[in-house]
Scaffold this motif. Structure first.
Motif, PDB file in Angstrom:
ATOM      1  N   PRO A  20      -5.857   8.384   0.216  1.00 50.35           N
ATOM      2  CA  PRO A  20      -7.006   8.789  -0.619  1.00 50.35           C
ATOM      3  C   PRO A  20      -7.280   7.893  -1.828  1.00 50.35           C
ATOM      4  CG  PRO A  20      -5.725  10.705  -0.005  1.00 50.35           C
ATOM      5  CD  PRO A  20      -4.960   9.503   0.486  1.00 50.35           C
ATOM      6  N   GLN A  21      -6.254   7.404  -2.507  1.00 49.49           N
ATOM      7  CA  GLN A  21      -6.497   6.630  -3.724  1.00 49.49           C
ATOM      8  C   GLN A  21      -6.008   5.188  -3.677  1.00 49.49           C
ATOM      9  OE1 GLN A  21      -4.587   9.672  -5.640  1.00 49.49           O
ATOM     10  NE2 GLN A  21      -6.437  10.897  -5.573  1.00 49.49           N
ATOM     11  N   MET A  22      -5.386   4.793  -2.590  1.00 49.81           N
ATOM     12  CA  MET A  22      -4.889   3.416  -2.482  1.00 49.81           C
ATOM     13  C   MET A  22      -4.610   3.085  -1.018  1.00 49.81           C
ATOM     14  SD  MET A  22      -0.952   3.679  -3.750  1.00 49.81           S
ATOM     15  CE  MET A  22       0.042   5.076  -3.301  1.00 49.81           C
ATOM     16  N   LYS A  23      -4.345   1.816  -0.774  1.00 45.14           N
ATOM     17  CA  LYS A  23      -3.887   1.381   0.536  1.00 45.14           C
ATOM     18  C   LYS A  23      -2.395   1.099   0.434  1.00 45.14           C
ATOM     19  CE  LYS A  23      -8.163  -0.772   2.072  1.00 45.14           C
ATOM     20  NZ  LYS A  23      -8.819  -2.027   2.458  1.00 45.14           N
ATOM     21  N   VAL A  24      -1.705   1.322   1.532  1.00 43.90           N
ATOM     22  CA  VAL A  24      -0.286   0.993   1.626  1.00 43.90           C
ATOM     23  C   VAL A  24      -0.124   0.116   2.859  1.00 43.90           C
ATOM     24  CG1 VAL A  24       2.042   1.895   1.962  1.00 43.90           C
ATOM     25  CG2 VAL A  24       0.426   3.151   0.537  1.00 43.90           C
ATOM     26  N   ALA A  25       0.551  -0.998   2.704  1.00 44.91           N
ATOM     27  CA  ALA A  25       0.735  -1.930   3.817  1.00 44.91           C
ATOM     28  C   ALA A  25       2.210  -2.084   4.139  1.00 44.91           C
ATOM     29  CB  ALA A  25       0.130  -3.287   3.467  1.00 44.91           C
ATOM     30  N   ARG A  26       2.469  -2.350   5.394  1.00 46.74           N
ATOM     31  CA  ARG A  26       3.826  -2.640   5.846  1.00 46.74           C
ATOM     32  C   ARG A  26       3.962  -4.151   5.902  1.00 46.74           C
ATOM     33  NH1 ARG A  26       7.511   0.801   7.956  1.00 46.74           N
ATOM     34  NH2 ARG A  26       9.103  -0.075   9.289  1.00 46.74           N
ATOM     35  N   LEU A  27       5.088  -4.642   5.461  1.00 43.17           N
ATOM     36  CA  LEU A  27       5.304  -6.080   5.322  1.00 43.17           C
ATOM     37  C   LEU A  27       6.555  -6.494   6.079  1.00 43.17           C
ATOM     38  CD1 LEU A  27       4.883  -8.824   3.748  1.00 43.17           C
ATOM     39  CD2 LEU A  27       6.279  -7.815   1.971  1.00 43.17           C
ATOM     40  N   LYS A  28       6.427  -7.499   6.918  1.00 43.70           N
ATOM     41  CA  LYS A  28       7.586  -8.083   7.593  1.00 43.70           C
ATOM     42  C   LYS A  28       8.034  -9.268   6.741  1.00 43.70           C
ATOM     43  CE  LYS A  28      10.369  -8.540  11.114  1.00 43.70           C
ATOM     44  NZ  LYS A  28      11.367  -7.543  11.409  1.00 43.70           N
ATOM     45  N   PRO A  29       9.197  -9.158   6.082  1.00 45.90           N
ATOM     46  CA  PRO A  29       9.631 -10.250   5.193  1.00 45.90           C
ATOM     47  C   PRO A  29      10.065 -11.489   5.976  1.00 45.90           C
ATOM     48  CG  PRO A  29      11.306  -8.546   5.309  1.00 45.90           C
ATOM     49  CD  PRO A  29      10.132  -8.049   6.103  1.00 45.90           C
ATOM     50  N   TYR A  30       9.873 -12.637   5.367  1.00 43.98           N
ATOM     51  CA  TYR A  30      10.332 -13.886   5.976  1.00 43.98           C
ATOM     52  C   TYR A  30      11.858 -13.944   5.992  1.00 43.98           C
ATOM     53  CZ  TYR A  30       5.597 -15.811   5.691  1.00 43.98           C
ATOM     54  OH  TYR A  30       4.261 -16.038   5.843  1.00 43.98           O
ATOM     55  N   ALA A  31      12.486 -13.506   4.935  1.00 42.91           N
ATOM     56  CA  ALA A  31      13.949 -13.564   4.824  1.00 42.91           C
ATOM     57  C   ALA A  31      14.542 -12.189   5.059  1.00 42.91           C
ATOM     58  CB  ALA A  31      14.360 -14.063   3.446  1.00 42.91           C
TER      59      ALA A  31
END
Length: 115
Positions: free
Chosen positions: A74-85
């Motif tokens: 509702p008030q923001m986006k949340v993203a999933r991140l695959k880290p390089y390390a």
């Protein structure tokens, strides 16, 4: 080493437009989450994530990873991140062994040196 620690977070930029966000550990501990992404921002799966330097933890431009999933809340986006390390995965192990001093029989030592 901050990646994966639930108590640690740091500021990042997402993609070419440098959309701000805050990296934290994901709930499952495998990847990372980026929270507090503005709802109006245009980000996409595959965008590269770099440190922003805005929090004085890291300087700007360190490559963190790539976006793998985006969830709109509702008030923001949340993203999933695959880290390089993957700093939490152990790659090398070192084994230390105690070397006990060798006792030399002085009598035998003197015999060999006197010959």
């Amino acid at each position: 080493l901050l990646n994966g620690n639930k108590k640690a977070s740091y500021a990042v930029f997402i993609g070419e437009n440098k959309v701000p966000g805050i990296v934290t550990a994901s709930d499952d501990g495998k990847d990372l989450s980026i929270k507090f992404i503005p709802i109006w921002s245009e980000i996409k799966v595959g965008d590269e994530v770099v440190t922003s330097g805005m929090d004085n933890i890291f300087y700007e431009g360190l490559k963190v990873g790539r976006i793998t999933e985006i969830n709109k809340q509702p008030q923001m986006k949340v993203a999933r991140l695959k880290p390089y390390a993957n700093v939490l995965k152990k790659k090398y192990f070192y084994v230390y062994k105690e070397n006990k001093p060798i006792k030399i029989d002085e009598k035998k030592e003197n015999e060999t040196t006197n010959k």
